[in-house]
Motif scaffolding. Structure first.
Motif, PDB file in Angstrom:
ATOM      1  N   TYR A   1       0.907  -1.172  -0.196  1.00  0.00           N
ATOM      2  CA  TYR A   1       0.072   0.043   0.057  1.00  0.00           C
ATOM      3  C   TYR A   1       0.749   1.373   0.153  1.00  0.00           C
ATOM      4  O   TYR A   1       1.894   1.346   0.640  1.00  0.00           O
ATOM      5  CB  TYR A   1      -0.841  -0.010   1.132  1.00  0.00           C
ATOM      6  CG  TYR A   1      -1.736   1.346   1.428  1.00  0.00           C
ATOM      7  CD1 TYR A   1      -2.909   1.419   0.441  1.00  0.00           C
ATOM      8  CD2 TYR A   1      -1.539   2.325   2.269  1.00  0.00           C
ATOM      9  CE1 TYR A   1      -3.549   2.600   0.494  1.00  0.00           C
ATOM     10  CE2 TYR A   1      -2.049   3.384   2.324  1.00  0.00           C
ATOM     11  CZ  TYR A   1      -3.094   3.626   1.388  1.00  0.00           C
ATOM     12  OH  TYR A   1      -3.889   4.828   1.573  1.00  0.00           O
TER      13      TYR A   1
ATOM     14  N   LYS B   1     -19.750  -3.965  -4.734  1.00  0.00           N
ATOM     15  CA  LYS B   1     -19.146  -3.997  -3.658  1.00  0.00           C
ATOM     16  C   LYS B   1     -19.780  -4.436  -2.457  1.00  0.00           C
ATOM     17  O   LYS B   1     -18.888  -4.966  -1.601  1.00  0.00           O
ATOM     18  CB  LYS B   1     -18.589  -2.446  -3.263  1.00  0.00           C
ATOM     19  CG  LYS B   1     -17.556  -2.147  -4.532  1.00  0.00           C
ATOM     20  CD  LYS B   1     -16.933  -0.764  -3.863  1.00  0.00           C
ATOM     21  CE  LYS B   1     -15.719  -0.607  -5.021  1.00  0.00           C
ATOM     22  NZ  LYS B   1     -14.559  -1.262  -4.516  1.00  0.00           N
TER      23      LYS B   1
ATOM     24  N   ARG C   1      -9.099  -6.606   0.139  1.00  0.00           N
ATOM     25  CA  ARG C   1      -7.725  -5.832  -0.636  1.00  0.00           C
ATOM     26  C   ARG C   1      -6.792  -6.185  -0.455  1.00  0.00           C
ATOM     27  O   ARG C   1      -6.253  -7.008   0.695  1.00  0.00           O
ATOM     28  CB  ARG C   1      -8.279  -4.273  -0.111  1.00  0.00           C
ATOM     29  CG  ARG C   1      -9.285  -3.456  -0.575  1.00  0.00           C
ATOM     30  CD  ARG C   1      -9.209  -2.352  -0.339  1.00  0.00           C
ATOM     31  NE  ARG C   1     -10.616  -1.494  -0.509  1.00  0.00           N
ATOM     32  CZ  ARG C   1     -11.063  -0.838  -1.667  1.00  0.00           C
ATOM     33  NH1 ARG C   1     -10.015  -0.952  -2.672  1.00  0.00           N
ATOM     34  NH2 ARG C   1     -12.211  -0.255  -2.155  1.00  0.00           N
TER      35      ARG C   1
ATOM     36  N   SER D   1     -13.004  -5.037  -2.588  1.00  0.00           N
ATOM     37  CA  SER D   1     -11.804  -4.746  -3.457  1.00  0.00           C
ATOM     38  C   SER D   1     -12.237  -4.991  -4.947  1.00  0.00           C
ATOM     39  O   SER D   1     -11.753  -4.360  -5.852  1.00  0.00           O
ATOM     40  CB  SER D   1     -10.635  -5.806  -3.308  1.00  0.00           C
ATOM     41  OG  SER D   1      -9.384  -5.513  -4.331  1.00  0.00           O
TER      42      SER D   1
ATOM     43  N   SER E   1     -13.172  -2.692  -8.858  1.00  0.00           N
ATOM     44  CA  SER E   1     -12.658  -1.325  -8.555  1.00  0.00           C
ATOM     45  C   SER E   1     -13.477  -0.281  -8.709  1.00  0.00           C
ATOM     46  O   SER E   1     -13.947   0.108 -10.178  1.00  0.00           O
ATOM     47  CB  SER E   1     -11.190  -1.190  -9.508  1.00  0.00           C
ATOM     48  OG  SER E   1     -10.813   0.125  -9.548  1.00  0.00           O
TER      49      SER E   1
ATOM     50  N   ASN F   1      -4.430  -0.922  -3.811  1.00  0.00           N
ATOM     51  CA  ASN F   1      -5.608  -0.781  -3.296  1.00  0.00           C
ATOM     52  C   ASN F   1      -6.350  -2.015  -4.083  1.00  0.00           C
ATOM     53  O   ASN F   1      -7.441  -2.382  -3.624  1.00  0.00           O
ATOM     54  CB  ASN F   1      -6.258   0.523  -3.747  1.00  0.00           C
ATOM     55  CG  ASN F   1      -5.919   1.712  -2.859  1.00  0.00           C
ATOM     56  OD1 ASN F   1      -6.472   1.508  -1.715  1.00  0.00           O
ATOM     57  ND2 ASN F   1      -5.118   2.514  -3.049  1.00  0.00           N
ATOM     58  N   HIS F   2      -5.915  -2.420  -5.124  1.00  0.00           N
ATOM     59  CA  HIS F   2      -6.557  -3.599  -5.963  1.00  0.00           C
ATOM     60  C   HIS F   2      -5.623  -4.520  -6.606  1.00  0.00           C
ATOM     61  O   HIS F   2      -4.391  -4.335  -6.934  1.00  0.00           O
ATOM     62  CB  HIS F   2      -7.361  -2.751  -6.891  1.00  0.00           C
ATOM     63  CG  HIS F   2      -8.641  -1.982  -6.389  1.00  0.00           C
ATOM     64  ND1 HIS F   2      -9.741  -2.684  -6.049  1.00  0.00           N
ATOM     65  CD2 HIS F   2      -8.901  -0.750  -6.261  1.00  0.00           C
ATOM     66  CE1 HIS F   2     -10.632  -1.770  -5.882  1.00  0.00           C
ATOM     67  NE2 HIS F   2     -10.400  -0.685  -5.705  1.00  0.00           N
TER      68      HIS F   2
ATOM     69  N   ASP G   1      -9.454  -6.786 -10.263  1.00  0.00           N
ATOM     70  CA  ASP G   1     -10.454  -5.651  -9.932  1.00  0.00           C
ATOM     71  C   ASP G   1     -10.500  -4.880 -10.698  1.00  0.00           C
ATOM     72  O   ASP G   1     -11.690  -4.254 -11.232  1.00  0.00           O
ATOM     73  CB  ASP G   1     -10.142  -5.344  -8.401  1.00  0.00           C
ATOM     74  CG  ASP G   1      -9.873  -6.231  -7.408  1.00  0.00           C
ATOM     75  OD1 ASP G   1     -10.270  -7.239  -7.672  1.00  0.00           O
ATOM     76  OD2 ASP G   1      -8.864  -6.199  -6.376  1.00  0.00           O
TER      77      ASP G   1
END
Length: 208
Positions: free
Chosen positions: A28, A81, A88, A106, A109, A159-160, A164
């Motif tokens: 991240y 979602k 994630r 996740s 996206s 983040n993904h 995603d």
């Protein structure tokens, strides 16, 4: 979807598949995450150039058309979602966002859905309503570049996962295409519906 749009989508998927993004999970990175927020914002704003080249009397019709597409995209994003609970990449990592409310959101996206909806919307409007507009061709190309950048940043920011953003890009492109296409079909069937004015200034005019 037109051949040109299909070709663009295939190229984007191909490029993602060949890139290191397909093989690695990234740590991240808050700075890259914020950068993806910025590129998403720019992607969503760029189609607004359509409003700048249209006469003021057409603003309501243009805003309504684009807003409807974006609201649909956000609605699909939210539902998916909530239904699909996928962790994630940063879940379990030391460096991660302080907010844990989106840890299992996740897939797909949301950034990619919204960005590619805007890109496909601009592209479809340009192809269907004013294919000779140099301004809209530039806007269309810019939104695709920004959308692809946003999707890439969502992966390398941690983040993904790749799947995603690919799913988000596909869903968003479909929504962005359908909005202008359905409007185009409506204009063909109903002479009293909002219609397009083509000329030195291109816009939409509502007539009743």
């Amino acid at each position: 979807m037109s051949r040109k749009q299909t070709a663009i989508a295939i190229v984007l998927v191909f490029c993602f598949s060949l890139s290191p993004l397909a093989a690695f999970t990234f740590e991240y990175n808050e700075s890259l995450s914020k950068a993806s927020d910025i590129t998403l914002g720019l992607t969503l704003v760029t189609p607004g150039v359509l409003g700048l080249i249209a006469p003021p009397s057409d603003y309501i019709a243009i805003v309504s058309s684009y807003a409807g597409t974006m609201v649909s995209a956000y609605g699909v994003r939210t539902v998916l979602k909530q239904v699909i609970h996928k962790p994630r990449p940063y879940v379990g990592q030391i460096d991660r966002p302080a907010d844990t409310s989106e840890d299992y959101e996740s897939f797909p996206s949301g950034h990619s859905i919204m960005a590619f909806s805007a890109a496909a919307y601009a592209q479809t409007m340009q192809l269907l309503f004013y294919p000779d507009s140099t301004t809209m061709k530039a806007v269309s190309a810019t939104t695709w570049i920004l959308a692809a950048t946003t999707a890439t940043l969502r992966v390398i920011s941690g983040n993904h996962y790749l799947e995603d953003v690919l799913a988000g890009a596909a869903i968003g492109s479909a929504i962005g295409f359908l909005g202008p296409y359905l409007t185009y079909r409506l204009l063909q069937r109903d002479s009293n519906a909002p219609h397009i004015l083509a000329g030195p200034v291109v816009g939409m005019q509502v007539s009743f």
